[in-house]
Scaffold this motif. Structure first.
Motif, PDB file in Angstrom:
ATOM      1  N   PRO A  67      64.121  61.027 -24.670  1.00  0.00           N
ATOM      2  CA  PRO A  67      64.330  60.327 -25.947  1.00  0.00           C
ATOM      3  C   PRO A  67      63.015  59.825 -26.516  1.00  0.00           C
ATOM      4  O   PRO A  67      62.072  59.528 -25.775  1.00  0.00           O
ATOM      5  CB  PRO A  67      65.244  59.157 -25.560  1.00  0.00           C
ATOM      6  CG  PRO A  67      64.959  58.919 -24.104  1.00  0.00           C
ATOM      7  CD  PRO A  67      64.689  60.274 -23.523  1.00  0.00           C
ATOM      8  N   LEU A  68      62.932  59.755 -27.834  1.00  0.00           N
ATOM      9  CA  LEU A  68      61.735  59.246 -28.488  1.00  0.00           C
ATOM     10  C   LEU A  68      61.549  57.765 -28.193  1.00  0.00           C
ATOM     11  O   LEU A  68      62.523  57.015 -28.071  1.00  0.00           O
ATOM     12  CB  LEU A  68      61.833  59.441 -30.001  1.00  0.00           C
ATOM     13  CG  LEU A  68      61.577  60.848 -30.555  1.00  0.00           C
ATOM     14  CD1 LEU A  68      61.871  60.873 -32.049  1.00  0.00           C
ATOM     15  CD2 LEU A  68      60.148  61.265 -30.292  1.00  0.00           C
ATOM     16  N   SER A  69      60.307  57.361 -28.063  1.00  0.00           N
ATOM     17  CA  SER A  69      60.012  55.935 -27.901  1.00  0.00           C
ATOM     18  C   SER A  69      60.352  55.208 -29.201  1.00  0.00           C
ATOM     19  O   SER A  69      59.937  55.630 -30.284  1.00  0.00           O
ATOM     20  CB  SER A  69      58.535  55.738 -27.561  1.00  0.00           C
ATOM     21  OG  SER A  69      58.197  54.378 -27.570  1.00  0.00           O
ATOM     22  N   LEU A  70      61.108  54.140 -29.113  1.00  0.00           N
ATOM     23  CA  LEU A  70      61.527  53.409 -30.301  1.00  0.00           C
ATOM     24  C   LEU A  70      60.448  52.460 -30.816  1.00  0.00           C
ATOM     25  O   LEU A  70      60.407  52.144 -32.012  1.00  0.00           O
ATOM     26  CB  LEU A  70      62.810  52.615 -30.008  1.00  0.00           C
ATOM     27  CG  LEU A  70      64.025  53.462 -29.610  1.00  0.00           C
ATOM     28  CD1 LEU A  70      65.214  52.568 -29.313  1.00  0.00           C
ATOM     29  CD2 LEU A  70      64.366  54.463 -30.715  1.00  0.00           C
ATOM     30  N   ASP A  71      59.572  52.000 -29.922  1.00  0.00           N
ATOM     31  CA  ASP A  71      58.540  51.050 -30.326  1.00  0.00           C
ATOM     32  C   ASP A  71      57.123  51.580 -30.118  1.00  0.00           C
ATOM     33  O   ASP A  71      56.145  50.854 -30.299  1.00  0.00           O
ATOM     34  CB  ASP A  71      58.695  49.732 -29.563  1.00  0.00           C
ATOM     35  CG  ASP A  71      58.662  49.921 -28.046  1.00  0.00           C
ATOM     36  OD1 ASP A  71      58.444  51.065 -27.592  1.00  0.00           O
ATOM     37  OD2 ASP A  71      58.849  48.921 -27.317  1.00  0.00           O
ATOM     38  N   GLY A  72      57.006  52.850 -29.739  1.00  0.00           N
ATOM     39  CA  GLY A  72      55.691  53.447 -29.533  1.00  0.00           C
ATOM     40  C   GLY A  72      55.149  53.295 -28.127  1.00  0.00           C
ATOM     41  O   GLY A  72      54.151  53.929 -27.776  1.00  0.00           O
ATOM     42  N   GLU A  73      55.788  52.451 -27.308  1.00  0.00           N
ATOM     43  CA  GLU A  73      55.297  52.257 -25.940  1.00  0.00           C
ATOM     44  C   GLU A  73      55.670  53.455 -25.084  1.00  0.00           C
ATOM     45  O   GLU A  73      56.745  54.037 -25.232  1.00  0.00           O
ATOM     46  CB  GLU A  73      55.859  50.978 -25.330  1.00  0.00           C
ATOM     47  CG  GLU A  73      55.225  50.626 -23.985  1.00  0.00           C
ATOM     48  CD  GLU A  73      55.600  49.240 -23.498  1.00  0.00           C
ATOM     49  OE1 GLU A  73      54.691  48.422 -23.286  1.00  0.00           O
ATOM     50  OE2 GLU A  73      56.811  48.980 -23.345  1.00  0.00           O
ATOM     51  N   GLY A  74      54.765  53.828 -24.173  1.00  0.00           N
ATOM     52  CA  GLY A  74      54.989  54.968 -23.312  1.00  0.00           C
ATOM     53  C   GLY A  74      55.866  54.644 -22.118  1.00  0.00           C
ATOM     54  O   GLY A  74      56.443  53.552 -22.016  1.00  0.00           O
ATOM     55  N   LEU A  75      55.962  55.577 -21.182  1.00  0.00           N
ATOM     56  CA  LEU A  75      56.774  55.376 -19.988  1.00  0.00           C
ATOM     57  C   LEU A  75      56.249  54.230 -19.136  1.00  0.00           C
ATOM     58  O   LEU A  75      57.000  53.570 -18.430  1.00  0.00           O
ATOM     59  CB  LEU A  75      56.798  56.665 -19.152  1.00  0.00           C
ATOM     60  CG  LEU A  75      57.711  57.797 -19.625  1.00  0.00           C
ATOM     61  CD1 LEU A  75      57.586  58.992 -18.702  1.00  0.00           C
ATOM     62  CD2 LEU A  75      59.157  57.341 -19.694  1.00  0.00           C
ATOM     63  N   LYS A  76      54.947  53.990 -19.191  1.00  0.00           N
ATOM     64  CA  LYS A  76      54.343  52.897 -18.447  1.00  0.00           C
ATOM     65  C   LYS A  76      54.048  51.737 -19.384  1.00  0.00           C
ATOM     66  O   LYS A  76      53.549  51.937 -20.500  1.00  0.00           O
ATOM     67  CB  LYS A  76      53.055  53.367 -17.771  1.00  0.00           C
ATOM     68  CG  LYS A  76      53.260  54.503 -16.769  1.00  0.00           C
ATOM     69  CD  LYS A  76      54.085  54.039 -15.573  1.00  0.00           C
ATOM     70  CE  LYS A  76      54.253  55.152 -14.554  1.00  0.00           C
ATOM     71  NZ  LYS A  76      54.993  54.712 -13.348  1.00  0.00           N
ATOM     72  N   LYS A  77      54.357  50.532 -18.934  1.00  0.00           N
ATOM     73  CA  LYS A  77      54.132  49.341 -19.755  1.00  0.00           C
ATOM     74  C   LYS A  77      52.651  49.216 -20.120  1.00  0.00           C
ATOM     75  O   LYS A  77      51.782  49.387 -19.271  1.00  0.00           O
ATOM     76  CB  LYS A  77      54.588  48.088 -19.010  1.00  0.00           C
ATOM     77  CG  LYS A  77      56.058  48.086 -18.640  1.00  0.00           C
ATOM     78  CD  LYS A  77      56.933  47.974 -19.876  1.00  0.00           C
ATOM     79  CE  LYS A  77      58.419  47.950 -19.499  1.00  0.00           C
ATOM     80  NZ  LYS A  77      58.769  46.779 -18.672  1.00  0.00           N
ATOM     81  N   GLY A  78      52.406  48.934 -21.379  1.00  0.00           N
ATOM     82  CA  GLY A  78      51.034  48.735 -21.825  1.00  0.00           C
ATOM     83  C   GLY A  78      50.341  49.983 -22.327  1.00  0.00           C
ATOM     84  O   GLY A  78      49.160  49.940 -22.654  1.00  0.00           O
ATOM     85  N   THR A  79      51.063  51.120 -22.373  1.00  0.00           N
ATOM     86  CA  THR A  79      50.482  52.358 -22.882  1.00  0.00           C
ATOM     87  C   THR A  79      51.234  52.802 -24.129  1.00  0.00           C
ATOM     88  O   THR A  79      52.373  52.394 -24.363  1.00  0.00           O
ATOM     89  CB  THR A  79      50.533  53.478 -21.840  1.00  0.00           C
ATOM     90  OG1 THR A  79      51.908  53.786 -21.524  1.00  0.00           O
ATOM     91  CG2 THR A  79      49.813  53.055 -20.568  1.00  0.00           C
ATOM     92  N   GLN A  80      50.600  53.649 -24.933  1.00  0.00           N
ATOM     93  CA  GLN A  80      51.182  54.114 -26.176  1.00  0.00           C
ATOM     94  C   GLN A  80      51.421  55.622 -26.134  1.00  0.00           C
ATOM     95  O   GLN A  80      50.583  56.387 -25.647  1.00  0.00           O
ATOM     96  CB  GLN A  80      50.251  53.798 -27.354  1.00  0.00           C
ATOM     97  CG  GLN A  80      50.137  52.313 -27.666  1.00  0.00           C
ATOM     98  CD  GLN A  80      51.434  51.738 -28.224  1.00  0.00           C
ATOM     99  OE1 GLN A  80      51.997  52.261 -29.185  1.00  0.00           O
ATOM    100  NE2 GLN A  80      51.902  50.658 -27.628  1.00  0.00           N
ATOM    101  N   VAL A  81      52.568  56.048 -26.652  1.00  0.00           N
ATOM    102  CA  VAL A  81      52.869  57.475 -26.756  1.00  0.00           C
ATOM    103  C   VAL A  81      51.863  58.130 -27.704  1.00  0.00           C
ATOM    104  O   VAL A  81      51.521  57.583 -28.748  1.00  0.00           O
ATOM    105  CB  VAL A  81      54.304  57.690 -27.286  1.00  0.00           C
ATOM    106  CG1 VAL A  81      54.562  59.170 -27.544  1.00  0.00           C
ATOM    107  CG2 VAL A  81      55.322  57.142 -26.303  1.00  0.00           C
ATOM    108  N   GLY A  82      51.386  59.299 -27.329  1.00  0.00           N
ATOM    109  CA  GLY A  82      50.463  60.039 -28.181  1.00  0.00           C
ATOM    110  C   GLY A  82      49.008  59.757 -27.924  1.00  0.00           C
ATOM    111  O   GLY A  82      48.143  60.321 -28.599  1.00  0.00           O
TER     112      GLY A  82
END
Length: 466
Positions: A194-209
């Motif tokens: 599923p797409l990240s709803l808030d831009g956060e990645g699978l690991k806390k403190g990281t950003q998708v993309g």
């Protein structure tokens, strides 16, 4: 009369915008133009450097088997070229029956090799940066494999899109490409996440993309023992992060949920990393056989970059030399440089090697690290590291340096950074909370880091007593 045609694969300039990154992408290489001379259905690659004279290009044409031309004339717009140097991109199309090759010069740099169905082009944000010979060869060998029709092979491992790029023979891999749009929870992830709803990645403190950029940053900051990579060179880094660079790739075998056509709108930005031959990963064998220095070099990297995803599956095991000495290679650094310590995870923390003290050589390496210089280096290479990530990076580097100077082992330092359980905050998180309790609107970042440093000193003194 025989005919010759030439297609190009030049370096590409493009304006691309990503959060936290300088907007302009482009790269100036010594040899930005790759010419493919097609003679009697045989493809002959030839590189033309921007500094080449017309005479040298003509001489190189003469040396190509099956295309000997004693006298040559290069024409542009009906007039013979007489300039000393080539400063434009080239498309050549002509015939050698009359000893004439017609040269068309275009100002546009966005020329793709035709009739190819792929492209691989370096991407950078600072035209003053020159790729090392190793990275140039990495890109070239990737192109050569695709040129032979050896398509990318999608990895079955991991939660994001990763593609093994083959060499000319198709018998071995030369690189691994990871597109940013196929990262976990990204728009074109091939595993149906599923797409990240808030831009956060699978690991806390990281950003998708941003994983690909972090992959490159980990390579840039994995200095050789001699110090930072101030200029292009091919020395291996202290921890052995494989050579990694940003590229723009176009190929039908990448994940294109909305369909594919050979156009720039389907090109993907991502990291290209040298493939490292290995006998498996640390998950495949007992950790007792790993040399202490090999575990320690990875601990230095992970603590410094606050890695949120170090497990046995992303440490490759190789055997070097005639004696078969084990070498560990860290890969997968898309979850480094987080903006919080919550998910920091180091599997080596539970290996006995982590309880051994650092060697004098490793201590000297750690002592020379400078977080501010590192942040400036990343900025020079195009990443304006977000303030929250820069803060974590400063603190993690500080912890590594202070802990090592006090004689603490990787286990002791790593235990301060990592949580014992998911719910129990780590010691470093508690230190930051204590510093934040003293924070006021007038507090500068420098003052905040100084407060963290004082609290950390008291904590480390207590650890040394224990």
């Amino acid at each position: 009369m025989s005919f010759a045609s030439v297609a190009l694969c030049p370096a590409l300039e493009e304006v691309v915008n990503f959060p936290g990154f300088v907007g302009r992408f482009g790269l100036s290489l010594d040899d930005p133009i790759l010419i493919f001379l097609n003679i009697a259905e045989s493809l002959n690659p030839m590189r033309v450097m921007e500094s080449d004279s017309l005479a040298s290009v003509k001489l190189r044409f003469q040396s190509i088997k099956g295309f000997f031309v004693k006298k040559q004339k290069l024409f542009y717009d009906g007039r013979e070229l007489a300039r000393d140097y080539l400063h434009h991109e080239l498309i050549l199309d002509g015939e050698n029956g009359e000893n004439v090759i017609h040269l068309l010069i275009k100002n546009s740099s966005k020329v793709l090799a035709k009739p190819k169905n792929f492209s691989v082009e370096p991407v950078a944000v600072n035209r003053e940066i020159e790729l090392s010979a190793l990275l140039k060869d990495l890109i070239s060998s990737t192109i050569e494999g695709l040129e032979k029709g050896n398509a990318p092979i999608k990895s079955s491992d991991g939660s994001g899109g990763a593609y093994f790029m083959q060499d000319q023979s198709g018998h071995k891999y030369v690189s691994v490409f990871k597109p940013i749009d196929e990262e976990p929870m990204a728009v074109n992830n091939p595993h149906g996440q599923p797409l990240s709803l808030d831009g956060e990645g699978l690991k806390k403190g990281t950003q998708v993309g941003e994983g690909a950029f972090r992959e490159v940053a980990a390579y840039l900051l994995d200095y050789p023992i001699t110090g930072p990579r101030s200029s292009p060179h091919d020395q291996p880094g202290f921890a052995g992060v494989p050579p990694t660079t940003m590229v723009k790739c176009l190929h039908k075998d990448f994940n294109h949920p909305n369909g594919y056509s050979f156009s720039q709108e389907n090109a993907k930005i991502g990291s290209l990393q040298m493939f490292v031959s290995n006998v498996g990963t640390c998950e495949d064998m007992g950790y007792g056989v790993f040399p202490v220095d090999q575990v320690h070099k990875i601990s230095v990297l992970d603590i410094r970059l606050a890695n949120a995803d170090r497990h046995g599956g992303n440490i490759l095991v190789s055997r070097d030399g005639n004696d078969g000495q084990i070498v560990l290679t860290p890969i997968d650094h898309g979850y480094c440089f987080p903006n919080k310590f919550e998910d920091c995870t180091f599997e080596w923390l539970y290996w006995p090697q982590a309880k051994e003290p650092y060697s004098s050589e490793t201590l000297e390496y750690i002592k020379a690290l400078d977080a501010e210089e590192d942040i400036e280096l990343l900025r020079f290479h195009g990443w304006e590291i977000p303030p929250s990530c820069a803060r974590v990076f400063r603190i993690s580097t500080m912890l590594l340096k202070k802990g090592a100077a006090k004689g603490l082992t990787p286990f002791a330092i790593g235990s301060i950074m990592c949580r014992e359980t998911l719910e129990k905050e780590s010691v470093i998180e508690q230190i930051i909370y204590d510093a934040e309790a003293m924070w006021s609107p007038e507090t500068t970042e420098e003052e905040f880091i100084s407060t963290v440093s004082a609290i950390m000193d008291r904590c480390l003194d207590q650890c040394s007593l224990n």
